[in-house]
Design a protein around this motif. Sequence first.
Motif, short mmCIF file in Angstrom:
data_model
loop_
_atom_site.label_atom_id
_atom_site.label_comp_id
_atom_site.label_asym_id
_atom_site.label_seq_id
_atom_site.Cartn_x
_atom_site.Cartn_y
_atom_site.Cartn_z
N ALA A 54 0.76 -1.18 0.08
CA ALA A 54 -0.03 -0.08 0.13
C ALA A 54 1.06 1.27 -0.01
N SER A 55 2.05 1.28 0.74
CA SER A 55 2.87 2.32 0.68
C SER A 55 3.87 2.47 -0.33
N LEU A 56 4.65 1.43 -0.26
CA LEU A 56 5.81 1.10 -1.51
C LEU A 56 5.58 0.94 -3.01
N GLY A 57 4.16 0.56 -3.26
CA GLY A 57 3.83 -0.18 -4.57
C GLY A 57 4.67 -1.35 -4.72
N GLY A 58 5.17 -1.52 -5.93
CA GLY A 58 6.07 -2.70 -6.30
C GLY A 58 5.01 -3.76 -6.94
N GLU A 59 5.36 -4.90 -7.32
CA GLU A 59 4.73 -6.13 -7.95
C GLU A 59 4.37 -7.17 -7.06
N LEU A 60 3.36 -7.44 -6.75
CA LEU A 60 2.81 -8.55 -5.90
C LEU A 60 2.89 -9.99 -6.93
N LEU A 61 3.74 -10.82 -6.26
CA LEU A 61 3.69 -12.20 -7.29
C LEU A 61 3.06 -13.29 -6.36
N ALA A 62 2.02 -13.84 -6.95
CA ALA A 62 1.22 -14.96 -6.56
C ALA A 62 2.00 -16.29 -6.67
N VAL A 63 1.98 -17.11 -5.93
CA VAL A 63 2.89 -18.40 -5.61
C VAL A 63 2.11 -19.14 -4.89
N THR A 64 2.35 -20.45 -4.98
CA THR A 64 1.81 -21.62 -4.18
C THR A 64 2.87 -22.36 -3.58
N VAL A 65 2.67 -22.40 -2.36
CA VAL A 65 3.46 -23.30 -1.54
C VAL A 65 3.15 -24.37 -0.52
N ARG A 66 3.76 -25.09 0.14
CA ARG A 66 3.41 -26.12 0.93
C ARG A 66 2.68 -25.48 2.22
N GLY A 67 1.56 -25.77 2.69
CA GLY A 67 1.06 -25.27 4.19
C GLY A 67 1.70 -26.05 5.32
N PRO A 68 1.44 -25.74 6.44
CA PRO A 68 1.96 -26.39 7.42
C PRO A 68 1.95 -28.02 7.52
N PHE A 69 0.77 -28.65 6.84
CA PHE A 69 0.64 -29.93 6.82
C PHE A 69 0.89 -30.26 5.21
N GLY A 70 1.29 -29.63 4.53
CA GLY A 70 1.78 -30.04 3.23
C GLY A 70 0.91 -29.96 2.12
N ASP A 71 -0.27 -29.12 2.40
CA ASP A 71 -1.29 -29.15 1.37
C ASP A 71 -1.20 -27.83 0.68
N PRO A 72 -1.30 -27.74 -0.60
CA PRO A 72 -0.86 -26.53 -1.55
C PRO A 72 -1.82 -25.36 -1.05
N THR A 73 -0.95 -24.10 -0.80
CA THR A 73 -1.25 -23.04 -0.05
C THR A 73 -0.91 -21.65 -0.78
N PRO A 74 -2.00 -20.96 -1.19
CA PRO A 74 -1.56 -19.77 -2.21
C PRO A 74 -0.92 -18.61 -1.11
N ALA A 75 -0.02 -18.04 -1.49
CA ALA A 75 0.72 -17.00 -0.99
C ALA A 75 1.04 -15.88 -1.90
N THR A 76 1.71 -14.60 -1.47
CA THR A 76 2.16 -13.60 -1.99
C THR A 76 3.33 -13.08 -1.66
N ILE A 77 4.18 -12.61 -2.70
CA ILE A 77 5.51 -11.95 -2.07
C ILE A 77 5.49 -10.68 -2.83
N LEU A 78 6.16 -9.76 -2.37
CA LEU A 78 6.03 -8.35 -2.98
C LEU A 78 7.62 -7.92 -3.26
N GLN A 79 7.68 -7.70 -4.69
CA GLN A 79 9.02 -7.26 -5.08
C GLN A 79 9.09 -5.84 -5.41
N VAL A 80 10.01 -5.12 -4.72
CA VAL A 80 10.17 -3.64 -4.90
C VAL A 80 11.75 -3.55 -5.46
N GLY A 81 11.83 -3.37 -6.54
CA GLY A 81 13.37 -3.22 -7.13
C GLY A 81 14.06 -4.67 -6.82
N ASP A 82 15.02 -4.39 -6.20
CA ASP A 82 15.97 -5.74 -5.98
C ASP A 82 15.45 -6.29 -4.44
#
Length: 361
Positions: A54-82
Amino acid sequence: MRVLIAPDKFAGTLTAVEAAEAIAEGWRRHAPGDELDLCPMADGGPGFVDVLHASLGGELLAVTVRGPFGDPTPATILQVGDTVYVESAHACGRHLIGDGDAERASTYGVGELLVRAVDAGATTVVIGLGGSGTNDGGAGLLAALGAAADEPLDQGVQGLIGLTHIDLAGARDRVAGVELVAASDVDSPLTGLFGATKIFGPQKGIDEARLPVVDGILEEFAAVAGRRSSLEKGAGAAGGLGYALFLVGGARTPGIALVADAVGLRTRAAAADLVVTGEGAFDFSSRSGKVPYGVAEVAADALRPCIALAGQVLIGSREMRALGVESAYAVVDLVTEEQSYADPAGSLAGLAERTARTWSR
């Protein structure tokens, strides 16, 4: 009048972004001419990525990772430059545990988030630690990065029983050349009376009688993986994720300070006449690195008054002022608790409107 609105999330009801918008909506009803600066905040826990986006902008990247018990879980990471910002709760948060066994919950997905960040070209990865439902000492994260051991590292703390050997070379190589920053205000070591299990285990569903046993498993894990890092402040953050990050070269920084710097909170506070913060429950634990205390400190440095709006206010005026807050106002003093949960944004807006009658010029 210039008003800086810098709340945390209202856990279970409103994100920090939603809370800031609700406060602004209510404030404008009474004082439409006031200049409002919305600056939603976080301390490294849930909402960390959304607040920074909300403050920095940047690009939100949607990914899927393992949840705590191994199930596919959607997540987001934020890239701002490097720099890439990661929220560990996306992969191992308490909301993902439910009625599951916290002793078998893994942080493997958090390691996958780091891998995605590195693959995206990050030279710095900032990991928000908070709101975790795991207590595996970060073993799962290490496994996802490439650590090898004679017991499974991705099966929660229970999987570590009997561990006698761990090779961290693969994990360290995977993040070589990348600055890892653990954003957390928790300063607990990994184990012991003030460690991850003893302090935070009960809120994750670990039975009181199991606490010494689980702590003992993590003691043995640290003896194999590296005891020195387990004693560092912040090693116990997020059930030991801090420890795992230290093992692969990470360093801790206070979460609220990191977010404050990233969003320019000090400059924005100096430009305001009044600072408004808030969270779901405002109590004396707010002093332990939580957003209202951090915002109030910044307001005090800028010689600006700071007030707090909360779902509940559970401290008196003396304790409140010790936290640097002039006054605090509770939603439950305006509407019933049931009403506040039925319409959290509307209830908070109503409280903000009422508060503006006192504080706006």
